[in-house]
Design a protein around this motif. Sequence first.
Motif, PDB file in Angstrom:
ATOM      1  N   ARG A   1      60.324  48.152  35.298  1.00 41.41           N
ATOM      2  CA  ARG A   1      60.250  49.597  35.134  1.00 41.41           C
ATOM      3  C   ARG A   1      58.845  50.144  35.377  1.00 41.41           C
ATOM      4  NH1 ARG A   1      63.047  50.709  29.404  1.00 41.41           N
ATOM      5  NH2 ARG A   1      62.886  52.863  30.149  1.00 41.41           N
ATOM      6  N   ALA A   2      57.849  49.376  35.012  1.00 44.49           N
ATOM      7  CA  ALA A   2      56.473  49.843  35.145  1.00 44.49           C
ATOM      8  C   ALA A   2      56.024  49.825  36.606  1.00 44.49           C
ATOM      9  CB  ALA A   2      55.542  48.965  34.315  1.00 44.49           C
ATOM     10  N   ALA A   3      55.362  50.896  37.014  1.00 37.53           N
ATOM     11  CA  ALA A   3      54.874  50.980  38.396  1.00 37.53           C
ATOM     12  C   ALA A   3      53.671  50.077  38.609  1.00 37.53           C
ATOM     13  CB  ALA A   3      54.505  52.426  38.723  1.00 37.53           C
ATOM     14  N   THR A   4      52.959  49.756  37.542  1.00 34.01           N
ATOM     15  CA  THR A   4      51.818  48.842  37.627  1.00 34.01           C
ATOM     16  C   THR A   4      51.587  48.237  36.252  1.00 34.01           C
ATOM     17  OG1 THR A   4      49.461  48.635  38.224  1.00 34.01           O
ATOM     18  CG2 THR A   4      50.129  50.670  37.134  1.00 34.01           C
ATOM     19  N   VAL A   5      51.120  47.006  36.219  1.00 29.97           N
ATOM     20  CA  VAL A   5      50.739  46.349  34.976  1.00 29.97           C
ATOM     21  C   VAL A   5      49.364  45.718  35.191  1.00 29.97           C
ATOM     22  CG1 VAL A   5      51.270  44.555  33.289  1.00 29.97           C
ATOM     23  CG2 VAL A   5      53.133  45.866  34.339  1.00 29.97           C
ATOM     24  N   ILE A   6      48.382  46.234  34.485  1.00 25.42           N
ATOM     25  CA  ILE A   6      47.010  45.753  34.598  1.00 25.42           C
ATOM     26  C   ILE A   6      46.644  45.049  33.304  1.00 25.42           C
ATOM     27  CG2 ILE A   6      44.606  46.385  34.981  1.00 25.42           C
ATOM     28  CD1 ILE A   6      46.408  46.959  37.382  1.00 25.42           C
ATOM     29  N   ALA A   7      46.302  43.765  33.399  1.00 28.45           N
ATOM     30  CA  ALA A   7      45.928  42.979  32.221  1.00 28.45           C
ATOM     31  C   ALA A   7      44.411  43.000  32.031  1.00 28.45           C
ATOM     32  CB  ALA A   7      46.441  41.551  32.376  1.00 28.45           C
ATOM     33  N   GLY A   8      43.972  42.398  30.930  1.00 31.70           N
ATOM     34  CA  GLY A   8      42.552  42.417  30.616  1.00 31.70           C
ATOM     35  C   GLY A   8      41.694  41.643  31.587  1.00 31.70           C
ATOM     36  N   ASP A   9      42.292  40.728  32.343  1.00 33.63           N
ATOM     37  CA  ASP A   9      41.530  39.955  33.316  1.00 33.63           C
ATOM     38  C   ASP A   9      41.980  40.235  34.756  1.00 33.63           C
ATOM     39  OD1 ASP A   9      43.972  38.804  32.780  1.00 33.63           O
ATOM     40  OD2 ASP A   9      43.200  36.791  32.369  1.00 33.63           O
ATOM     41  N   THR A  10      42.673  41.346  34.969  1.00 35.50           N
ATOM     42  CA  THR A  10      43.055  41.735  36.332  1.00 35.50           C
ATOM     43  C   THR A  10      41.824  42.137  37.135  1.00 35.50           C
ATOM     44  OG1 THR A  10      45.239  42.486  35.606  1.00 35.50           O
ATOM     45  CG2 THR A  10      44.442  43.336  37.727  1.00 35.50           C
ATOM     46  N   THR A  11      40.899  42.820  36.493  1.00 39.67           N
ATOM     47  CA  THR A  11      39.646  43.239  37.122  1.00 39.67           C
ATOM     48  C   THR A  11      38.488  42.512  36.432  1.00 39.67           C
ATOM     49  OG1 THR A  11      39.257  45.106  35.617  1.00 39.67           O
ATOM     50  CG2 THR A  11      40.630  45.517  37.560  1.00 39.67           C
ATOM     51  N   PRO A  12      37.297  42.532  37.016  1.00 39.19           N
ATOM     52  CA  PRO A  12      36.166  41.833  36.395  1.00 39.19           C
ATOM     53  C   PRO A  12      35.761  42.394  35.040  1.00 39.19           C
ATOM     54  CG  PRO A  12      35.729  42.267  38.721  1.00 39.19           C
ATOM     55  CD  PRO A  12      36.959  43.034  38.359  1.00 39.19           C
ATOM     56  N   HIS A  13      36.181  43.620  34.751  1.00 37.56           N
ATOM     57  CA  HIS A  13      35.806  44.255  33.492  1.00 37.56           C
ATOM     58  C   HIS A  13      37.066  44.695  32.748  1.00 37.56           C
ATOM     59  CE1 HIS A  13      31.634  44.490  34.898  1.00 37.56           C
ATOM     60  NE2 HIS A  13      32.116  44.950  36.039  1.00 37.56           N
ATOM     61  N   SER A  14      36.993  44.678  31.417  1.00 39.21           N
ATOM     62  CA  SER A  14      38.078  45.201  30.593  1.00 39.21           C
ATOM     63  C   SER A  14      37.613  46.499  29.939  1.00 39.21           C
ATOM     64  CB  SER A  14      38.498  44.173  29.542  1.00 39.21           C
ATOM     65  OG  SER A  14      37.394  43.807  28.718  1.00 39.21           O
ATOM     66  N   LYS A  15      38.550  47.233  29.341  1.00 38.51           N
ATOM     67  CA  LYS A  15      38.201  48.458  28.636  1.00 38.51           C
ATOM     68  C   LYS A  15      37.183  48.140  27.524  1.00 38.51           C
ATOM     69  CE  LYS A  15      42.496  48.874  27.544  1.00 38.51           C
ATOM     70  NZ  LYS A  15      43.773  49.288  26.924  1.00 38.51           N
ATOM     71  N   PRO A  16      36.176  48.976  27.323  1.00 35.42           N
ATOM     72  CA  PRO A  16      36.088  50.394  27.698  1.00 35.42           C
ATOM     73  C   PRO A  16      35.582  50.693  29.101  1.00 35.42           C
ATOM     74  CG  PRO A  16      34.199  49.802  26.384  1.00 35.42           C
ATOM     75  CD  PRO A  16      35.087  48.587  26.397  1.00 35.42           C
ATOM     76  N   HIS A  17      35.365  49.666  29.915  1.00 33.85           N
ATOM     77  CA  HIS A  17      34.999  49.914  31.318  1.00 33.85           C
ATOM     78  C   HIS A  17      36.176  50.587  32.018  1.00 33.85           C
ATOM     79  CE1 HIS A  17      33.584  49.130  35.413  1.00 33.85           C
ATOM     80  NE2 HIS A  17      32.416  48.813  34.896  1.00 33.85           N
ATOM     81  N   PRO A  18      35.923  51.518  32.923  1.00 30.54           N
ATOM     82  CA  PRO A  18      37.029  52.217  33.592  1.00 30.54           C
ATOM     83  C   PRO A  18      37.740  51.401  34.663  1.00 30.54           C
ATOM     84  CG  PRO A  18      34.929  52.994  34.458  1.00 30.54           C
ATOM     85  CD  PRO A  18      34.606  52.097  33.285  1.00 30.54           C
ATOM     86  N   ALA A  19      37.207  50.234  35.035  1.00 29.31           N
ATOM     87  CA  ALA A  19      37.763  49.474  36.168  1.00 29.31           C
ATOM     88  C   ALA A  19      39.270  49.222  36.071  1.00 29.31           C
ATOM     89  CB  ALA A  19      37.011  48.153  36.326  1.00 29.31           C
ATOM     90  N   PRO A  20      39.812  48.811  34.914  1.00 30.37           N
ATOM     91  CA  PRO A  20      41.261  48.578  34.868  1.00 30.37           C
ATOM     92  C   PRO A  20      42.087  49.830  35.141  1.00 30.37           C
ATOM     93  CG  PRO A  20      40.170  47.552  32.989  1.00 30.37           C
ATOM     94  CD  PRO A  20      39.159  48.437  33.634  1.00 30.37           C
ATOM     95  N   LEU A  21      41.631  50.976  34.631  1.00 29.59           N
ATOM     96  CA  LEU A  21      42.357  52.221  34.863  1.00 29.59           C
ATOM     97  C   LEU A  21      42.226  52.663  36.313  1.00 29.59           C
ATOM     98  CD1 LEU A  21      41.496  54.123  31.575  1.00 29.59           C
ATOM     99  CD2 LEU A  21      43.715  53.233  32.270  1.00 29.59           C
ATOM    100  N   LEU A  22      41.065  52.474  36.881  1.00 29.13           N
ATOM    101  CA  LEU A  22      40.882  52.834  38.288  1.00 29.13           C
ATOM    102  C   LEU A  22      41.767  51.962  39.186  1.00 29.13           C
ATOM    103  CD1 LEU A  22      36.993  53.295  38.333  1.00 29.13           C
ATOM    104  CD2 LEU A  22      38.747  55.088  38.300  1.00 29.13           C
ATOM    105  N   GLU A  23      41.906  50.691  38.824  1.00 30.80           N
ATOM    106  CA  GLU A  23      42.773  49.800  39.598  1.00 30.80           C
ATOM    107  C   GLU A  23      44.231  50.216  39.466  1.00 30.80           C
ATOM    108  OE1 GLU A  23      44.246  46.637  41.947  1.00 30.80           O
ATOM    109  OE2 GLU A  23      42.354  47.744  41.862  1.00 30.80           O
ATOM    110  N   ALA A  24      44.634  50.636  38.275  1.00 31.76           N
ATOM    111  CA  ALA A  24      46.010  51.108  38.084  1.00 31.76           C
ATOM    112  C   ALA A  24      46.287  52.317  38.968  1.00 31.76           C
ATOM    113  CB  ALA A  24      46.243  51.458  36.619  1.00 31.76           C
ATOM    114  N   ALA A  25      45.364  53.264  38.984  1.00 33.35           N
ATOM    115  CA  ALA A  25      45.541  54.445  39.829  1.00 33.35           C
ATOM    116  C   ALA A  25      45.599  54.047  41.296  1.00 33.35           C
ATOM    117  CB  ALA A  25      44.397  55.437  39.581  1.00 33.35           C
TER     118      ALA A  25
END
Length: 222
Positions: free
Chosen positions: A132-156
Motif C-alpha cells: 500500500r505504501a508508495a515508498t518505505v524509507i528505513a533508518g539506513d536507506t540513506t547515509p543519514h537518519s532523522k533529524p537529518h532531512p535526507a530520508p524525507l528528501l529520498e522519500a519525496a
Amino acid sequence: MSPCSPRAVLFDLDGTLIDSAPDLAGAANELRAAHGLSALPYEHFRPMVGSGARGMVGVAFDVGPQHERFAELRDDFLRRYEQRMMLETRIFDAVVPVLDTLDARHHPWGIVTNKAARFTVPLVRSLGLHERAATVIAGDTTPHSKPHPAPLLEAARQMGLEPSECLYVGDDPRDVQAGLAAGMTTVVAAWGYLGIGEPLEAWGARHIIKTPAELLNLLGMA
C-alpha cells in the motif's frame, strides 16, 4: 484547523502508524530477566520507544551509549526484539480508517522511519503495508537518519514529488526537525510515544493532532 492540500502524506512508523511498544518493552524485559532482574512496568518503556534501542536499554538498565556495557546490552536487546517484533505489534486501530480513506482517494502515502531495514522491511510486510505504501524509507536507506532531512528528501524523490508537496506526520521531535529541514509541512501525532522533554507546542510543527481522524480533517477528506 484549516485544510491543507499536500500531494502525498508521509508517516513515521513506530508510534505514528503502528503500536510497537509492547514488543519493544517485552524484549527489554526479556533482557532484564536474562540478567536476573524483575520486569519493569510497560508504562516505563512506552515514552522512550522513539529513542529505539538506546531508549529501551536506558530504561531497562539505566545506562547510556558511553557505558562500557551498553553495546553488548544493545546488541542482545536487538536480537531479542527481532525474534518477537511481530508478536504484539499492530497498526493503531484509529489509523486503519485513515489509510483506507487515503487509498480510496488514490492519495499516495509512504513511511519514513529511523528503524533499520532489517526490522522495517519484515514488519511492514507482516502488517500488509508494503503493498500500500508508495515508498518505505528505513533508518539506513540513506547515509543519514532523522533529524537529518535526507530520508524525507529520498522519500519525496522516490514519489516524484517536491518536498514542499509532502506532509510528514510523526511523534518525535526529530520527525519535526527533519520535516522542517526538508521543507515539508509537519504534523505531530499526539497519540504517539512523544518521549520526555519539551511540550509538543515547542517542537515547531505546523499542526498538532490528537487523533488520526484529525488528519483527514486537515486534508479536507473528512
